[in-house]
Design a protein around this motif. Structure first.
Motif, PDB file in Angstrom:
ATOM      1  N   TRP A 134       0.833  -1.189   0.000  1.00 27.27           N
ATOM      2  CA  TRP A 134       0.000   0.000   0.000  1.00 27.27           C
ATOM      3  C   TRP A 134       0.873   1.246   0.000  1.00 27.27           C
ATOM      4  N   THR A 135       0.286   2.316  -0.492  1.00 30.58           N
ATOM      5  CA  THR A 135       0.980   3.595  -0.531  1.00 30.58           C
ATOM      6  C   THR A 135      -0.021   4.727  -0.360  1.00 30.58           C
ATOM      7  N   VAL A 136       0.445   5.799   0.227  1.00 31.93           N
ATOM      8  CA  VAL A 136      -0.263   7.076   0.205  1.00 31.93           C
ATOM      9  C   VAL A 136       0.554   7.977  -0.710  1.00 31.93           C
ATOM     10  N   GLY A 139       4.128   4.422   3.163  1.00 33.77           N
ATOM     11  CA  GLY A 139       3.529   3.124   2.872  1.00 33.77           C
ATOM     12  C   GLY A 139       4.509   2.015   3.190  1.00 33.77           C
ATOM     13  N   ASN A 140       4.175   0.783   2.807  1.00 28.39           N
ATOM     14  CA  ASN A 140       5.079  -0.337   3.064  1.00 28.39           C
ATOM     15  C   ASN A 140       5.869  -0.709   1.816  1.00 28.39           C
ATOM     16  N   VAL A 141       6.054   0.268   0.906  1.00 33.49           N
ATOM     17  CA  VAL A 141       6.941   0.120  -0.248  1.00 33.49           C
ATOM     18  C   VAL A 141       8.027   1.184  -0.145  1.00 33.49           C
ATOM     19  N   ALA A 142       9.169   0.899  -0.771  1.00 32.58           N
ATOM     20  CA  ALA A 142      10.265   1.864  -0.731  1.00 32.58           C
ATOM     21  C   ALA A 142       9.983   3.067  -1.611  1.00 32.58           C
ATOM     22  N   ASP A 143       9.257   2.856  -2.718  1.00 33.92           N
ATOM     23  CA  ASP A 143       8.957   3.958  -3.643  1.00 33.92           C
ATOM     24  C   ASP A 143       7.777   3.573  -4.516  1.00 33.92           C
ATOM     25  N   PHE A 144       7.048   4.576  -4.941  1.00 31.09           N
ATOM     26  CA  PHE A 144       5.925   4.416  -5.864  1.00 31.09           C
ATOM     27  C   PHE A 144       5.854   5.660  -6.729  1.00 31.09           C
ATOM     28  N   PRO A 192       9.023  -2.675  -4.160  1.00 28.60           N
ATOM     29  CA  PRO A 192       8.200  -3.285  -3.112  1.00 28.60           C
ATOM     30  C   PRO A 192       8.911  -3.648  -1.809  1.00 28.60           C
ATOM     31  N   LYS A 193      10.221  -3.424  -1.703  1.00 31.37           N
ATOM     32  CA  LYS A 193      10.959  -3.775  -0.478  1.00 31.37           C
ATOM     33  C   LYS A 193      10.976  -5.281  -0.237  1.00 31.37           C
ATOM     34  N   LEU A 194      10.667  -6.063  -1.215  1.00 27.39           N
ATOM     35  CA  LEU A 194      10.634  -7.515  -1.071  1.00 27.39           C
ATOM     36  C   LEU A 194      11.662  -8.132  -2.021  1.00 27.39           C
ATOM     37  N   PRO A 195      12.158  -9.329  -1.698  1.00 23.71           N
ATOM     38  CA  PRO A 195      13.240  -9.931  -2.496  1.00 23.71           C
ATOM     39  C   PRO A 195      12.760 -10.531  -3.814  1.00 23.71           C
ATOM     40  N   PHE A 196      12.128  -9.694  -4.665  1.00 20.86           N
ATOM     41  CA  PHE A 196      11.695 -10.136  -5.984  1.00 20.86           C
ATOM     42  C   PHE A 196      12.731  -9.721  -7.021  1.00 20.86           C
ATOM     43  N   GLU A 239       4.154   3.130   9.566  1.00 16.76           N
ATOM     44  CA  GLU A 239       5.463   2.547   9.841  1.00 16.76           C
ATOM     45  C   GLU A 239       5.493   1.029   9.672  1.00 16.76           C
ATOM     46  N   ASP A 240       4.321   0.397   9.344  1.00 15.40           N
ATOM     47  CA  ASP A 240       4.275  -1.066   9.242  1.00 15.40           C
ATOM     48  C   ASP A 240       4.627  -1.490   7.837  1.00 15.40           C
ATOM     49  N   ASP A 241       5.799  -2.096   7.643  1.00 16.10           N
ATOM     50  CA  ASP A 241       6.179  -2.603   6.322  1.00 16.10           C
ATOM     51  C   ASP A 241       6.406  -4.105   6.360  1.00 16.10           C
ATOM     52  N   SER A 242       5.770  -4.768   7.277  1.00 18.56           N
ATOM     53  CA  SER A 242       5.971  -6.211   7.434  1.00 18.56           C
ATOM     54  C   SER A 242       4.958  -6.993   6.622  1.00 18.56           C
TER      55      SER A 242
END
Length: 277
Positions: free
Chosen positions: A118-120, A142-147, A171-175, A264-267
């Motif tokens: 999600w992002t604002v 949001g829980n992404v590094a950038d959008f 997405p801050k995820l190991p993709f 602050e929740d990016d889990s």
């Protein structure tokens, strides 16, 4: 006398230059609209991400819409309605609006719905960029590094509009970066196709081109698609798509507030728990 002749010569030269450039720009625009008309669906593409740079490429898609630009603009800027007709979003809500800039909350399911990103983002008002109108979205939290999102709209004539969407998400995820870019181009395709279907359903009857006419001025009649196509190539009647979009009600503001994750929740684990609830 010499000064008058010099000024006249300069004015004449500028006029000749303008006349020589205008048809060239018009031909380029016509070529793009004819290509999209013959394709009959969204054209996917990628761009190198800059400002700042990223190993993830920006995913884009362009489509020709048989509707006037104001109709397309109204749908693109209806951010709170995205979830009702763009399948990539399961939440969309305008949180605030200041001086034409909309603060928008967007939520997208991943991992087959087990988690969400999600992002604002701040969505700018439409601005002119040459022949285009541009609407840009920038990540705030949001829980992404950038959008980043950029809509581009250009009127081909009073009945046709070219619409483009360019998307970037880190997405801050190991993709693998290539896998993320593939998802971005697919999401951009779905978004512009959904806007096309709704715009063609909502376009005023007086603004709709004749079904016997060519898709764009100057294009052969055989290049005009007989029916809108989905991203997968199947037929999707615009009226049906518009009706489906109208039957889905947008959530009340209290529902979105209760479902929005804290900034602050990016889990991913917390989003899995949220999805189960």
């Amino acid at each position: 006398m010499k000064k008058w002749w010099s000024l006249s010569l300069i004015a004449f030269s500028l006029a000749v230059l303008a006349l020589s450039l205008s048809p060239r720009a018009a031909r380029a625009a016509d070529a793009e609209s004819e290509k999209l008309a013959s394709l009959g669906k969204a054209l996917r593409y990628t761009l190198k991400t800059t400002g700042p740079a990223s190993t993830i490429d920006t995913g884009g898609a362009a489509i020709l819409i048989k509707a006037p630009l104001p109709t397309v603009r109204k749908i693109v800027t209806s951010y709170g309605s995205y979830k009702s007709f763009i399948t990539s979003f399961d939440q969309s809500r305008v949180l605030a609006k200041r001086k034409g800039t909309s603060e928008v909350y967007l939520q997208v399911p991943i991992l087959n719905g087990a988690a969400h990103i999600w992002t604002v983002a701040d969505m700018s008002p439409p601005t002119k960029d040459g022949a285009d109108e541009v609407i840009s979205g920038r990540h705030k939290r949001g829980n992404v590094a950038d959008f980043r999102a950029r809509w581009r709209l250009r009127a081909v004539d009073e009945h046709h509009t070219i619409l483009k969407l360019e998307l970037f998400v880190d997405p801050k995820l190991p993709f693998p970066p290539s896998a993320v870019t593939t998802q971005l181009t697919r999401a951009a395709d779905k978004a512009v196709t959904a806007v096309r279907n709704r715009a063609q359903a909502e376009a005023p009857a007086s603004a709709r081109p004749s079904t016997t006419a060519a898709a764009v001025p100057g294009a052969p009649a055989s290049t005009a698609p007989s029916a809108p196509a989905t991203a997968s190539g199947g037929a999707a009647p615009a009226a049906q798509a518009g009706e489906q979009g109208r039957t889905k009600a947008a959530p009340a503001p209290s529902e979105v507030a209760s479902e929005m994750p804290p900034a602050e929740d990016d889990s991913v684990r917390r989003h899995k728990d949220m999805a189960r609830r």
